[in-house]
Scaffold this active site. Sequence first.
Site, PDB file in Angstrom:
ATOM      1  N   ASP A 442       0.836  -1.201   0.000  1.00  0.00           N
ATOM      2  CA  ASP A 442       0.000   0.000   0.000  1.00  0.00           C
ATOM      3  C   ASP A 442       0.879   1.263   0.000  1.00  0.00           C
ATOM      4  OD1 ASP A 442      -2.295   1.527   0.152  1.00  0.00           O
ATOM      5  OD2 ASP A 442      -3.093   0.529   1.933  1.00  0.00           O
ATOM      6  N   ASP A 507     -10.802   1.957  -3.370  1.00  0.00           N
ATOM      7  CA  ASP A 507     -11.314   1.643  -2.039  1.00  0.00           C
ATOM      8  C   ASP A 507     -12.835   1.594  -2.039  1.00  0.00           C
ATOM      9  OD1 ASP A 507      -9.004   1.263  -0.693  1.00  0.00           O
ATOM     10  OD2 ASP A 507      -8.915   3.239   0.235  1.00  0.00           O
TER      11      ASP A 507
HETATM   12  C1  DGJ Z   1      -5.861   1.845   1.984  1.00  0.00           C
HETATM   13  C2  DGJ Z   1      -6.239   0.668   1.138  1.00  0.00           C
HETATM   14  O1  DGJ Z   1      -6.690   1.090  -0.094  1.00  0.00           O
HETATM   15  C3  DGJ Z   1      -7.267  -0.171   1.889  1.00  0.00           C
HETATM   16  O2  DGJ Z   1      -7.677  -1.239   1.085  1.00  0.00           O
HETATM   17  C4  DGJ Z   1      -6.645  -0.670   3.166  1.00  0.00           C
HETATM   18  O3  DGJ Z   1      -5.603  -1.552   2.874  1.00  0.00           O
HETATM   19  C5  DGJ Z   1      -6.161   0.509   3.981  1.00  0.00           C
HETATM   20  N1  DGJ Z   1      -5.310   1.371   3.240  1.00  0.00           N
HETATM   21  C6  DGJ Z   1      -5.430   0.031   5.201  1.00  0.00           C
HETATM   22  O4  DGJ Z   1      -4.884   1.055   5.904  1.00  0.00           O
END
Ligand code: DGJ
Length: 702
Positions: A442, A507
């Site tokens: 991430d 997301d």
């Molecule tokens: C952002 C990501 O896009 C989410 O899927 C998740 O992994 C969160 N970060 C976790 O902090």
Amino acid sequence: MIHLRGRTSDVLVDVSTGAPTIVHWGAPIDRLGDIDDLTAVIERPLVHGSADVVGPLPVVPEHGSGHTGRPGLLGHRRRGTAWAPRFAAPIDGVGYELDGNRLVVHSRDEIAGLDLDVTFELDHTLLVWAELTNTSTDERYLLDALTITLPVPQHAGELGSFAGRWTREFHPVRIPWSHGAHTTENRRGRTSHEHPPLVFAGTPDFGEWRGSVWGAHLAWSGNHTIFAERLPDGRRYVQLGELLHPGELSLEPGASYRTPEVIAVHSDRGLTPATQQFHRHLRARTTHPTSARPVLVNTWEAVYFDHDLDTLRTLADRAARVGIERFVLDDGWFGSRRDDRSGLGDWEVSTDAHPNGLSPLIEHVQGLGMDFGIWVEPEMVNPDSELYRAHPEWALTTDGYEPVLSRHQLALDLARSEAFEHVLGQLDALLSDHDIAYVKWDMNRDHIGGSNADGAAGTHAQTSATYRLIDELRSRHPGVEIESCSSGGARIDHEILRRTERVWTSDCNDALERQTIQRGASMLIPPELMGAHVGPERSHTTGRRHDLAFRAATALFGHLGVEWNLLSLDDTELDALAEVIALHQRLRPLLHGGDAVRFDTEPAYVAHGVYATDRSEAIVSFATIATAISLTPPPLLLPGLDPDRTYRVERLRLPGERGGAGRTEPRWCSAGAHVTGLMLATIGIQPPAMHPDTAVLIRLTS
Ligand code: DGJ
């Protein structure tokens, strides 16, 4: 004049112009006649009120040669000299090398002390990149920009671009391109939600299956600029490159800078055939995943930071019961990370969250027949972390200024070797000490004002260091797959995909939003790389409610996952989810091996699908995303199938979907029908009358 022949397009390059010039990029030209005649008929006339030369438009256009648009190379030496270089073939060396469909053109400016090498590779796509070398023995060259310019024909009067933001990535937009320039600039230090580095130019009103289209993508995960200009003399070009902050790159004597690759596609049959070439390009890479994409469960929206072994084990039990193949433990397993305010940078298992380490969970998951994946965010640090307390100087900030926090975190300056080695060591240990098959990598903040140890802008070095970090980790742990995530889809590009097997598209797990997000993303990447999850009935990011059939029909096409607290499901719901997963697994070879297609329809609908490469079968989705102007949707035309083949057309029902009441469904939905590919392309198929937030899946077999 060098003639490169690709799979679907040809490129003609004039190597006599110093920096090489693309004379033709488009349809194959072998049948058009002699190249001399071709160049004679397209030669541009001089115009009154301009210089006595037609300003050349090479891959790196030069102000000093008469180009009055934006130069391809911007830079200078200390006293402002060498600011308008003019390249010529090297007098004492080889002007170009041709090896099959790879052409490297060398040029030199003796006065400015610069060498320029431009490489072209033509296959499914046209790849172009340039390398600039400072040949001075004693003076540095301050580089502001080196971009790649691709000419597009004068009749390409419309641009296709994207608008985006967090949870709303890749929304396609159209822009009339009558005059002047259209620019997008990305200074976020990652590929960005806002401006995917991708642009299309096409004949006015180009569609999925109509019109001529030229598309270009900058394969780079840092800052970028995309510029599309119509010159006053009518010529058009698109220009793509890395966006450099002031002073970010200076070339010491002998040093070079290589641009990211520009990956370009063309079709005279519309956007879908053009963008399929991006997919073929990715699929041809040796790193492209070849095994079936495991259906995964991701713990994020199920438990967030609330890690409890019993809950996670039960989640795994339920995941295995519905046929899930991979269990991914998201954020919250390490350091002091009980919420998003602390712990980033401390990549050691938290004894708070996992008192006996990760092994009890990993063994449980593997015992159920799934493999195990884990979340990391290696480029970041929370000020509230052991790492920051020990090494505040490793953060990518600027001395003397209060840093701008984002999600309570800072970027780590990975260009510092100590920081790089530290993070590499921790990740290496994590992967060596545990049986981990998959890493969700991430990256959750923009770079804002981040300077390196010398106080200069640090995004270029950071982007390169991130690539090096992933590459090194991959070479130490070759079996581990990596997902590129950046607050959802802020790092989706072909360069990160050289070293990753999946992207987290957004997301937003709201199926309604996902219909458009995935449609846009499919213009750059194929479905098997596109993470698509079945979320809970009520979306966490929009609050909307959708039934399982719509959520499933939307996620089914991508690399399928589930991001839902399975502990909240009863047996009937678990059975329905299991049915969806089994359907995906049955269709997976077609979904992830065929040609992704999109269709033009009215704005209230989104239609897309996958055709088998031999056109023997297909699956198509027709979704209603808003109330439409008419009560009945228009017939859906399906061009591009085998016109002579007869297809059986049937409606594929998802759990919870029943037959339409009365005659709201055309007969083919219940009884099936046999029609030719020609009929599907010309008359089409009538979708049922549907209310918003529903999708019909159409299965075609022959
Ligand atoms: C952002 C990501 O896009 C989410 O899927 C998740 O992994 C969160 N970060 C976790 O902090």
